[in-house]
Motif scaffolding. Structure first.
Motif, PDB file in Angstrom:
ATOM      1  N   ASN A 201       0.796  -1.222   0.000  1.00 35.34           N
ATOM      2  CA  ASN A 201       0.000   0.000   0.000  1.00 35.34           C
ATOM      3  C   ASN A 201       0.838   1.287   0.000  1.00 35.34           C
ATOM      4  O   ASN A 201       0.490   2.261  -0.649  1.00 35.34           O
ATOM      5  CB  ASN A 201      -0.839  -0.024   1.276  1.00 35.34           C
ATOM      6  CG  ASN A 201      -2.234   0.484   1.056  1.00 35.34           C
ATOM      7  OD1 ASN A 201      -2.643   1.423   1.722  1.00 35.34           O
ATOM      8  ND2 ASN A 201      -2.961  -0.091   0.135  1.00 35.34           N
ATOM      9  N   HIS A 207      -3.015   4.986  -5.333  1.00 30.21           N
ATOM     10  CA  HIS A 207      -4.273   4.575  -4.691  1.00 30.21           C
ATOM     11  C   HIS A 207      -4.729   5.586  -3.635  1.00 30.21           C
ATOM     12  O   HIS A 207      -5.885   5.618  -3.269  1.00 30.21           O
ATOM     13  CB  HIS A 207      -4.148   3.171  -4.074  1.00 30.21           C
ATOM     14  CG  HIS A 207      -3.783   3.166  -2.622  1.00 30.21           C
ATOM     15  ND1 HIS A 207      -2.520   3.444  -2.158  1.00 30.21           N
ATOM     16  CD2 HIS A 207      -4.540   2.951  -1.509  1.00 30.21           C
ATOM     17  CE1 HIS A 207      -2.502   3.379  -0.835  1.00 30.21           C
ATOM     18  NE2 HIS A 207      -3.717   3.084  -0.403  1.00 30.21           N
ATOM     19  N   HIS A 212      -8.488   7.031  -0.761  1.00 26.46           N
ATOM     20  CA  HIS A 212      -8.528   7.799   0.488  1.00 26.46           C
ATOM     21  C   HIS A 212      -8.820   9.277   0.234  1.00 26.46           C
ATOM     22  O   HIS A 212      -8.627  10.116   1.115  1.00 26.46           O
ATOM     23  CB  HIS A 212      -7.195   7.655   1.226  1.00 26.46           C
ATOM     24  CG  HIS A 212      -6.813   6.225   1.490  1.00 26.46           C
ATOM     25  ND1 HIS A 212      -7.551   5.395   2.302  1.00 26.46           N
ATOM     26  CD2 HIS A 212      -5.780   5.467   1.017  1.00 26.46           C
ATOM     27  CE1 HIS A 212      -6.973   4.191   2.340  1.00 26.46           C
ATOM     28  NE2 HIS A 212      -5.901   4.215   1.551  1.00 26.46           N
ATOM     29  N   ASP A 337      -8.976   0.228   2.689  1.00 25.83           N
ATOM     30  CA  ASP A 337      -7.972  -0.689   2.120  1.00 25.83           C
ATOM     31  C   ASP A 337      -8.391  -2.140   2.345  1.00 25.83           C
ATOM     32  O   ASP A 337      -8.230  -2.990   1.474  1.00 25.83           O
ATOM     33  CB  ASP A 337      -6.607  -0.477   2.791  1.00 25.83           C
ATOM     34  CG  ASP A 337      -5.943   0.820   2.392  1.00 25.83           C
ATOM     35  OD1 ASP A 337      -5.837   1.071   1.180  1.00 25.83           O
ATOM     36  OD2 ASP A 337      -5.527   1.578   3.293  1.00 25.83           O
TER      37      ASP A 337
END
Ligand code: FES
Ligand SMILES: [Fe+2]
Length: 386
Positions: A201, A207, A212, A337
């Motif tokens: 991550n 991402h 987020h 996540d």
């Protein structure tokens, strides 16, 4: 109100996070989650237990004179604190007749005493020191002892598939040890994923805004909050690279800049310095307008596809309240996540864009934690009774 003073504790079991899309009564839901897990394609995953330090317990979970049984990394461990305060980790199974010493055993000095026939084993070397009905202890009477380390209120075990000695250790954070920073709380999640997915991550730079970006007030269900509201969202900028410092090859470094965008006006909320230390431990240092906050993350493989993730948060008084809100916000963000991790497939050869190069770098970096005898998914499944 009490959480302004008392540390916060957010603990969620596997069905309580990352399966927001599965609805129904408790029984139906658990059944449905079971089905989702069974039908999921996990992909050609790497070995399931990498080499490194893994947190087995938090210091406050170790009660005086009471051993603690922990299952992780394909093993059952007996943790106990000797009378000198030292924490020890032994294989839980007594070599005499195989009783689990952490279930009903007790601590005697720096030994654990097995409940079945009261043999005692030293925490320092695993040697049998006493058999109550025999005046001779055979030299070879010994249980496997694991290298352990208690630091920053966490108890780590060293796991290495080739039985090699540790080449690095998690560093002590003086503000935590000296109690200059207060413990502000923790969260704990069980995640249905391969361990490598979780630290990946940090290297997955693109991402952050996608997953987020939607404001934290919209919650953790990514199917609902995928609104892309451009008037009130989080904006993230990030970097990731392996450490180039000598002897620090096991460390990955990222930086994360976080702003909140309110009608096009950007407010700097915090910058985060992240050190991924080996496969299962991360130090995150948050720089907020009010001061620092330290977050420690541990990832421990409970089973090949189940990870226990814990965040422990420390702050000085200036940021103590900020830290409480941050734990709530961070938990929501992590649960987004988790919804991805719980349902995704591991792609050995992902289709990467040019800008995704840090992901490829990360995967190359992570291979250092696997070795010739690292357990695979099928070998790990055989060793426990499933
Ligand atoms: S099985 Fe442990 S003492 Fe007999
Ligand atoms: Fe994320």
């Amino acid at each position: 109100m009490k959480y302004f003073v008392i540390p916060l504790d957010i603990t969620k079991e596997m069905d309580e996070s990352g399966y927001c899309n599965v609805q129904g009564s408790t029984y139906r839901r658990l059944n449905q989650i079971h089905k989702v897990r069974r039908n999921r394609k996990i992909g050609n995953i790497p070995p399931v237990y990498p080499n490194g330090w893994f947190m087995l317990a938090e210091s406050h979970q170790m009660k005086k004179n009471v051993p603690l049984q922990v299952t992780a990394l394909g093993e059952n461990f007996a943790l106990f604190r000797g009378s000198d305060g030292q924490c020890h980790i032994l294989d839980a199974y007594c070599p005499h007749l195989g009783a689990n010493m952490a279930i009903g055993g007790r601590v005697v000095g720096d030994c654990i005493e097995c409940p079945f026939h009261k043999w005692q084993f030293s925490g320092y070397d695993g040697k049998c020191t006493h058999i109550p009905y025999s005046d001779k202890v055979p030299k070879f009477a010994k249980v496997k002892r694991y290298k352990s380390l208690e630091v920053n209120d966490m108890i780590f075990v060293w796991y290495h598939a080739e039985d090699e000695e540790p080449t690095w250790v998690p560093d002590e954070i003086p503000e935590i040890t000296s109690r200059k920073y207060f413990f502000r709380g923790r969260n704990e999640f069980k995640i249905n994923a391969h361990i490598q997915e979780i630290p990946e991550n940090g290297s997955d730079l693109w991402h952050f805004n996608a997953l987020h970006g939607t404001n934290v007030i919209y919650g953790s269900d990514i199917a609902v909050n995928n609104s892309n509201n451009r008037f009130f969202n989080h904006e993230w900028a990030s970097t990731w690279e392996p450490s180039s410092d000598p002897g620090m090859g096991h460390v990955g470094i990222s930086k994360l800049l976080h702003h909140v965008n309110v009608f096009g006006i950007m407010f700097g909320i915090m910058d985060i310095d992240i050190r991924q230390i080996g496969p299962g431990y991360v130090e995150l240092k948050f720089w907020t307008p009010l001061g620092r906050i330290v977050v420690l993350q541990s990832v421990t493989p409970v089973e090949p596809m189940i990870q226990k993730v814990v965040h422990r948060v420390y702050a000085p008084w200036q940021t103590a309240l900020y830290a409480t809100f941050m734990i709530i916000g961070e938990s929501i963000m992590v649960e987004r996540d988790i919804m991805i991790w719980n349902n995704k497939k591991y792609l050995e050869r992902p289709l990467l864009a040019k800008e995704d190069k840090t992901l490829a770098q990360y995967r190359r970096w992570f291979t250092q934690f696997y070795s010739e005898h690292s357990p695979t998914y099928s070998s790990a499944k055989k060793s426990l009774e499933w």
